[in-house]
Design a protein around this motif. Sequence first.
Motif, PDB file in Angstrom:
ATOM      1  N   SER A  21      33.248  99.915  21.637  1.00 43.15           N
ATOM      2  CA  SER A  21      33.719  99.914  20.326  1.00 43.15           C
ATOM      3  C   SER A  21      33.079  98.662  19.462  1.00 43.15           C
ATOM      4  O   SER A  21      33.256  97.424  20.035  1.00 43.15           O
ATOM      5  CB  SER A  21      34.957  99.868  20.269  1.00 43.15           C
ATOM      6  OG  SER A  21      35.428  99.683  19.030  1.00 43.15           O
ATOM      7  N   SER A  53      28.189 104.424  18.453  1.00 42.76           N
ATOM      8  CA  SER A  53      28.715 104.647  17.305  1.00 42.76           C
ATOM      9  C   SER A  53      27.567 104.573  16.271  1.00 42.76           C
ATOM     10  O   SER A  53      27.752 104.812  14.779  1.00 42.76           O
ATOM     11  CB  SER A  53      29.533 103.534  17.009  1.00 42.76           C
ATOM     12  OG  SER A  53      29.186 102.283  16.977  1.00 42.76           O
ATOM     13  N   ASP A  77      36.086 100.794  25.155  1.00 46.62           N
ATOM     14  CA  ASP A  77      35.182 101.820  24.478  1.00 46.62           C
ATOM     15  C   ASP A  77      35.867 102.484  23.464  1.00 46.62           C
ATOM     16  O   ASP A  77      37.285 102.750  23.276  1.00 46.62           O
ATOM     17  CB  ASP A  77      34.953 102.646  25.586  1.00 46.62           C
ATOM     18  CG  ASP A  77      33.660 101.903  26.599  1.00 46.62           C
ATOM     19  OD1 ASP A  77      33.491 100.959  26.383  1.00 46.62           O
ATOM     20  OD2 ASP A  77      33.118 102.615  27.719  1.00 46.62           O
ATOM     21  N   ARG A  78      35.338 103.653  22.792  1.00 46.10           N
ATOM     22  CA  ARG A  78      35.884 104.438  21.810  1.00 46.10           C
ATOM     23  C   ARG A  78      36.649 105.560  22.842  1.00 46.10           C
ATOM     24  O   ARG A  78      37.406 106.148  22.168  1.00 46.10           O
ATOM     25  CB  ARG A  78      34.989 105.139  20.811  1.00 46.10           C
ATOM     26  CG  ARG A  78      34.192 104.080  19.977  1.00 46.10           C
ATOM     27  CD  ARG A  78      33.132 104.641  19.056  1.00 46.10           C
ATOM     28  NE  ARG A  78      33.608 105.383  18.153  1.00 46.10           N
ATOM     29  CZ  ARG A  78      32.781 106.415  17.390  1.00 46.10           C
ATOM     30  NH1 ARG A  78      31.785 106.471  17.529  1.00 46.10           N
ATOM     31  NH2 ARG A  78      33.659 107.037  16.307  1.00 46.10           N
TER      32      ARG A  78
END
Length: 294
Positions: A21, A53, A77-78
């Motif tokens: 992220s 992203s 992480d997302r």
Amino acid sequence: MPGERRNARHLVAVLTRPTTSIVELGTPVECLGRQRYTIAYCASAPGRVTLTSGFSVEAAHGLDRLTAADTVVVAGDREQPLDPQPAITHALRAAAARGARLVATGSGTFVLAAAGLLTGRRATTRPDLADDLRRRFPRVRVDAFAPTVTDGSIRTCAGGASTAELFRELVRGDDGSRPSDELTDVIEWATARLAQPLSLADLARAAHVSPRTLARRFEAALGTSPMQWLLAQRIRRAQHLLDTTCEPVERIARMTGFGSTSNFRLQFTRATGESPQAYRRTAREREALRSRAG
């Protein structure tokens, strides 16, 4: 220990992976971007890392820099991360063996767990991933309600607002300073009364503010609500009593403010993934193993 040096520049290595992220990657710079810290973004292949992203980050250093760091940050992480590459696992283990401080934010906890660095340790992660962490790594003692968890030289947090709070805690600890925010008094007041049936209104009265104001302050400073924080403190007190005393579960339920044994079992199992009896049994088995190893 590397994390306790006062006069040298403290090297913070941030592990950079394509799935990380961008928000979690940026927080260390925002919170630690001071003269006494050197921030190094590290990747298995140094260079520009394009994130899923759409953003990109320049990771100028390889994993050798991470291995040599005083603090290693594994940003979340997302989504739930895949197991790390063998080279990353090796570098994390080498850093831990050197005595580096390891920090995982949000889902970054999965990376440390996959490297075998959380076995038998307490850790937290994003609330929506806590059950997955338990299933994938049953030997990790997951504290689902804690915004941040410290177990030895390893710190984990739930991500989001708790990421910034974790780094602020690191700075305060490195500076040798004590937290001085406006919540200190009510936190100390509540911690001394965990056996009592405290409500949000009780906490607000102790803080001399409205419940809404108290909730805002907790969220801003700790990344959680007052009652979730209180529940986490009760769980931690119960864990301590299970670890260090022979008190029966029924008495521990009263001593930690859960009231009934059935409520205690429900809340404890939900938070840790195991019943109070199983937690105590595991703790004693681990202590026996340590004694034999010693």
